[in-house]
Design a protein around this motif. Structure first.
Motif, PDB file in Angstrom:
ATOM      1  N   LEU A 367       0.590  -1.187  -0.099  1.00  0.00           N
ATOM      2  CA  LEU A 367       0.174  -0.176  -0.031  1.00  0.00           C
ATOM      3  C   LEU A 367       0.798   1.240   0.111  1.00  0.00           C
ATOM      4  N   ASN A 368       0.362   2.268  -0.984  1.00  0.00           N
ATOM      5  CA  ASN A 368       1.296   3.608  -1.172  1.00  0.00           C
ATOM      6  C   ASN A 368       0.459   4.712  -0.378  1.00  0.00           C
ATOM      7  N   HIS A 369       0.453   4.872   0.848  1.00  0.00           N
ATOM      8  CA  HIS A 369      -0.185   5.822   1.701  1.00  0.00           C
ATOM      9  C   HIS A 369       0.680   7.366   1.154  1.00  0.00           C
ATOM     10  N   PRO A 370      -0.368   8.365   1.066  1.00  0.00           N
ATOM     11  CA  PRO A 370      -1.663   8.347   1.556  1.00  0.00           C
ATOM     12  C   PRO A 370      -2.760   8.235   0.420  1.00  0.00           C
ATOM     13  N   ALA A 489      -1.370   9.176   8.235  1.00  0.00           N
ATOM     14  CA  ALA A 489      -1.325   8.145   6.933  1.00  0.00           C
ATOM     15  C   ALA A 489      -2.037   8.965   5.973  1.00  0.00           C
ATOM     16  N   ARG A 490      -2.897  10.167   6.211  1.00  0.00           N
ATOM     17  CA  ARG A 490      -3.374  10.889   5.228  1.00  0.00           C
ATOM     18  C   ARG A 490      -2.449  12.159   4.684  1.00  0.00           C
ATOM     19  N   LEU A 491      -1.536  12.318   5.757  1.00  0.00           N
ATOM     20  CA  LEU A 491      -0.648  13.378   5.336  1.00  0.00           C
ATOM     21  C   LEU A 491       0.915  13.191   4.920  1.00  0.00           C
ATOM     22  N   TYR A 492       1.191  12.046   5.320  1.00  0.00           N
ATOM     23  CA  TYR A 492       2.701  11.460   5.075  1.00  0.00           C
ATOM     24  C   TYR A 492       2.522  10.568   3.763  1.00  0.00           C
ATOM     25  N   GLU A 616       6.993  13.968   2.513  1.00  0.00           N
ATOM     26  CA  GLU A 616       7.855  12.848   1.831  1.00  0.00           C
ATOM     27  C   GLU A 616       8.346  11.992   3.067  1.00  0.00           C
ATOM     28  N   HIS A 617       7.888  11.040   3.414  1.00  0.00           N
ATOM     29  CA  HIS A 617       8.367  10.025   4.590  1.00  0.00           C
ATOM     30  C   HIS A 617       8.865   8.713   4.077  1.00  0.00           C
TER      31      HIS A 617
END
Length: 709
Positions: A367-370, A489-492, A616-617
Motif C-alpha cells: 500500500l502506498n499511503h496516502p 497516513a493521510r498527510l505523510y 515525503e516520509h
C-alpha cells in the motif's frame, strides 16, 4: 550564499585541483555540509512553498504555518542543543569542520532573514489576498461599534475570568514563563490599591484560550471574520489594572530548550522518570525571544537581561508571535483556495474488511499511503482482535495517539483473551505523555507492555498476528515505513507491506524476541535491523557490490529515498561508489550532509529534495545488482541515530510485480519531477526545478493522486 558556504565551496574547489592524486581524503571537511544548516535549508524550502503563487491560497498559508511550527522545533531542539553544548564546552566540530560558534552565527543570520520573509509574506501578500476571498483578520483600528460591543462582551465572559495579571515588585518577581506561551508586557502609571507604583506588569495568556476568534456574522459584513486574542487583550489592558493607566502593551514569546535529559541507566522505572521530566520541558533553558516590533528598546533590553539572552537571540515580528496557532483558520475558512480533495484508494481485493487473512494468503499486499488507504491496516488488526482463532498479537507503537482506533483494537484484543504484546516507545519526542497514557491503557486491559531497549529507541514499525489454522499456527505481518497513526497516513507518504510470507514472519518474530527478552542478536534471513546489520550488511555491502560491478564494466546504479542523510560512514561509501563510476540518485527530503557534484569525489551523485502537499516520509533503498535489482523499504533514515542507536528494520519487496511498482511509484516518478523538486548544489544550497519551454509539468505527488486515489 553565506560566507561559510563560500569558504566550503572554495575548499572543495581546491580539492578538485588535487584529483590527480592517487588518494583523496574522504574525511576532509570540504566534502560535508553541516547538519544544522542542512535542516534549516529544508525549512526554507517549506517557506518557498508558501511563496509559490501557483498554489491555492490557503495551502500557501498552511505552508507558512508549517514553516513556523518547524522553526519552533528547530529552536527548541536543534539550536537549543547546540547552544547547550557550547555553554558547557561540549561542542565539537562535526564532519563539515565548522566550529559550533560559527554554525550558531550562520544559523542566526539565516533565521533572522527567514523570519522577516515570513512576516512580509503574511502581511503584504497572503492577508490581502485572503481578504479578497472574504477571509479577514480585523485590526483594532478597524473595529466597528457593534464589533467593539461584541468584543467587550467576549472579553468579560471568556477571557478576563482566566487571566492573571502579575505586577512586578519585590513580592511579585518576574514569573517563570512556560515555553512558547503568549505573554504581554504592560507599562503602567499611577498607584494600585495598596499605593504601589508598579511601573510594569506581565499578563500571560492561558493556553486554554484560542488565539484566533471568529466573530459572529451579525456584527460583520459577510465571509469569515477573525480577530487575534492578542488584539483583544491589548485593547483591554487598562481594564486589567483598575485606577491605573496603561501606557503600553506589547506581546512577546519565549522559546525554551524542550529536549529531555534522562540517564536511562540510572532510573528504575522509565515511565515514572519520564513523567517527572515532562514538566521540566516547559521550563528549559531560554533560546529565543520574540517581541512585537513596536516594543521600546528599553523594554527589549529589560527582557533580554531577564532571560539571559543576547541580541542575536531576539526576533522582532510584525504580527502574532505564534503563527502556528493560526491553523484553526483552516478548519473554518473552507473555500476553493485549497488543494482538490481526494479519497484514498481501497484496492478491490481489500474492500471486504472481514477477509484480510484470505487476501494476505493470496499474495503480498503493498500500500502506498496516502494515495492508497490506511484502512486495510486497521482492518487487519480489527479482524485479528475479534477472530476466535487468533491467539497472539505483537506490535510496536511509536507515534500512535491516544484517540486511536489502533489502540482501541489492541485493548479489545487483550480483553478478548488474545496474548497482546506492545512495545511502546516512551521517548518519541513530543509524544512522551501520549505514549505513557497508551502504555497505561494497554496494561489495564491485560496486555504485556515493554519499553524496548535501554539506550535504543524502538523506531521499527511491525505488527505480528499469530492465528491457529487447523493443527498449525500461521503468522501474518504488517511492516511499514510510517507510524501507526491514521491521521499521519493521510498527510505523510509511506509504504505498508501486508504479508504472510513465513520467512519474513520468522524474522519479525525474532526481532520481537530481542525486544522483549534477552540474548544475542538474531540471525535473520530477509530483514536487516539496526543497530546490528542495517548499515553494514544492507547499505555498505550492497554499495560495494555496485562498485565492483562498475569496475568490472557492468551497469551499476543506486537510488536512495529518505528523510535525512547525515551518517559519515554511509556518505563515504557513496563517495567511493561515485569514484568507481556508479550512477547515484538520492532523493533526500531534509538534511543532507553529502556534497554532490564535486569532480573526483561525487560527480556521479545527484541529490534532490521533493517538497509538496504531502510530507515525503518513505525510505526506499534500490540497488541495480546488474539488472536483478532489489528494493528495500525501511523505518530508518541514513542518520547515525537510526543506524546505531535505534531499533529499525528494512524489509525487501520480494514479489516482482510489487517491486516493479515500488520502483515506478516510489522512485522513478520522483526523479522525473520538475515542479516540486529541488536540486542540491555542491555548496549545500538548493535550486528549484521548473519545466523548460514546451516541457510538460511533472509532479510526483500529483501523478500519484491521479493514478492511485
Amino acid at each position: 550564499m553565506t560566507t561559510n558556504q563560500i569558504a566550503a565551496t572554495d575548499a572543495a574547489s581546491q580539492k578538485i585541483s588535487e584529483t590527480t592524486e592517487p588518494e583523496i581524503d574522504l574525511n576532509d571537511s570540504a566534502y560535508y555540509v553541516n547538519r544544522h544548516i542542512g535542516l534549516l535549508e529544508f525549512n526554507l524550502r517549506v517557506l518557498a512553498q508558501a511563496e509559490d503563487d501557483t498554489l491555492p491560497l490557503l495551502e500557501r498559508l498552511k505552508f507558512l504555518l508549517i514553516f513556523s511550527s518547524n522553526m519552533d522545533e528547530f529552536f527548541e531542539v536543534r539550536l537549543a542543543g547546540l547552544q547547550r553544548d557550547i555553554a558547557y564546552n561540549q561542542a565539537r566540530p562535526e564532519a563539515d569542520g565548522m566550529h559550533p560558534k560559527d554554525v550558531m552565527r550562520t544559523i542566526s543570520d539565516s533565521c533572522h532573514r527567514a523570519i522577516e520573509r515570513q512576516y512580509n509574506l503574511l502581511n503584504d501578500e497572503l492577508l490581502p489576498l485572503m481578504a479578497q476571498e472574504n477571509i479577514r483578520f480585523i485590526a483594532r483600528d478597524s473595529w466597528t461599534a457593534p464589533q467593539v460591543q461584541w468584543i467587550k462582551h467576549y472579553f468579560r465572559q471568556q477571557v478576563a475570568p482566566v487571566l492573571t495579571p502579575i505586577g512586578l515588585d519585590l513580592a511579585h518577581p518576574f514569573p517563570r514563563l512556560v515555553n512558547k506561551s503568549l505573554n504581554f508586557l504592560v507599562t503602567l502609571e499611577g498607584n494600585d490599591a495598596f499605593g504601589r507604583k508598579l511601573g510594569m506588569a506581565v499578563v500571560p495568556a492561558p493556553k486554554s484560550l484560542p488565539r484566533i476568534i471568529r466573530m459572529p456574522d451579525e456584527v460583520c459584513e459577510g465571509g469569515d471574520n477573525f480577530i487575534f486574542l492578542s488584539s483583544i487583550i491589548h485593547y483591554h489592558a487598562g481594564y486589567l489594572f483598575p485606577g491605573m493607566k496603561s501606557t503600553g502593551c506589547y506581546q512577546f514569546r519565549l522559546t525554551r530548550n524542550s529536549d529531555l535529559f534522562l540517564d536511562e541507566e540510572k532510573v528504575d522505572d522509565l515511565s515514572a522518570a519520564l513523567k517527572g521530566e515532562l514538566y521540566s520541558r516547559r521550563y528549559g533553558e531560554e533560546v529565543r525571544l520574540e517581541v512585537a516590533d513596536n516594543m521600546p528598546d528599553e523594554l527589549i533590553s529589560f527582557l533580554l537581561n531577564k532571560f539571559g539572552l543576547e541580541e542575536s537571540q531576539l526576533y522582532k515580528v510584525t504580527g502574532p508571535v505564534n503563527l502556528t496557532r493560526m491553523m484553526s483558520v483552516l478548519d473554518v475558512a473552507k473555500t476553493h483556495q485549497e488543494f482538490p480533495s481526494f479519497k484514498p484508494k481501497l484496492p478491490n481485493d481489500l474492500k471486504r474488511s472481514d477477509r484480510m487473512f484470505e487476501a494476505m494468503n493470496s499474495g503480498d499486499i503493498l500500500l502506498n499511503h496516502p494515495y492508497e488507504s490506511f484502512h486495510p491496516v486497521i482492518s487487519f488488526l480489527r479482524q485479528a482482535a475479534r477472530d476466535k482463532d487468533v491467539v497472539a498479537i505483537k506490535q510496536t507503537l511509536y507515534r500512535t495517539g491516544t484517540n486511536s482506533e489502533i489502540l482501541d483494537l489492541l485493548v479489545e484484543a487483550a480483553r478478548n483473551g488474545k496474548e497482546v504484546t506492545a512495545v511502546v516507545e516512551l521517548r518519541a519526542r513530543f509524544d512522551e505523555e501520549s505514549n505513557i497514557e497508551i502504555a497505561s491503557r494497554l496494561q489495564e486491559a491485560g496486555a504485556v507492555v515493554v519499553y524496548g531497549i535501554v539506550g535504543h529507541k524502538t523506531h521499527a514499525k511491525m505488527m505480528l498476528v499469530v492465528r491457529r489454522e487447523g493443527a498449525k499456527l500461521r503468522r501474518y505481518v504488517h511492516l511499514g515505513t510510517g507510524n501507526y497513526h491514521a491521521g499521519n497516513a493521510r498527510l505523510y507518504s509511506d509504504y505498508s507491506l501486508l504479508t504472510c510470507n513465513e520467512e519474513l514472519a520468522e524474522d519479525v518474530h525474532k526481532i520481537f524476541q530481542e525486544l522483549t527478552g534477552m540474548g544475542r542478536p538474531a540471525t535473520l534471513k530477509h530483514l536487516y535491523h539496526s543497530p546490528f546489520t542495517l548499515q553494514q550488511e544492507l547499505l555498505v555491502q550492497n554499495i560495494q557490490q555496485e562498485c565492483n560491478n562498475a569496475q568490472n564494466g557492468l551497469p551499476a546504479k543506486i537510488i536512495f529515498k529518505c528523510n535525512s542523510l547525515t551518517d559519515q560512514k554511509t556518505i563515504q561509501e557513496l563517495y567511493k561508489a561515485s569514484q568507481a563510476g556508479v550512477e547515484i540518485k538520492l532523493i533526500v527530503r531534509g538534511m543532507c550532509c553529502l556534497r554532490p557534484g564535486i569532480p573526483g569525489v561525487s560527480e556521479n551523485i545527484e541529490v534532490r529534495s521533493v517538497v509538496g502537499r504531502f510530507l515525503e516520509h518513505t525510505r526506499v533503498y534500490y540497488f541495480h545488482n546488474n539488472g536483478d535489482y532489489s528494493i528495500y523499504c525501511a523505518s530508518a533514515d541514513l542518520m547515525e541515530r537510526n543506524l546505531y542507536r535505534r531499533v529499525e528494520i528494512a524489509f525487501p519487496i520480494i514479489d516482482p510485480k510489487l517491486r516493479k511498482r515500488a520502483y515506478r511509484q516510489g522512485l522513478e516518478i520522483y526523479l522525473q519531477d520538475n515542479y516540486q523538486a529541488w536540486i542540491m548544489n555542491s555548496d549545500g544550497s538548493y535550486t528549484r526545478l521548473s519545466p523548460g519551454e514546451g516541457e510538460e509539468r511533472r509532479s510526483a505527488q500529483a501523478y500519484l493522486v491521479e493514478k492511485l486515489s
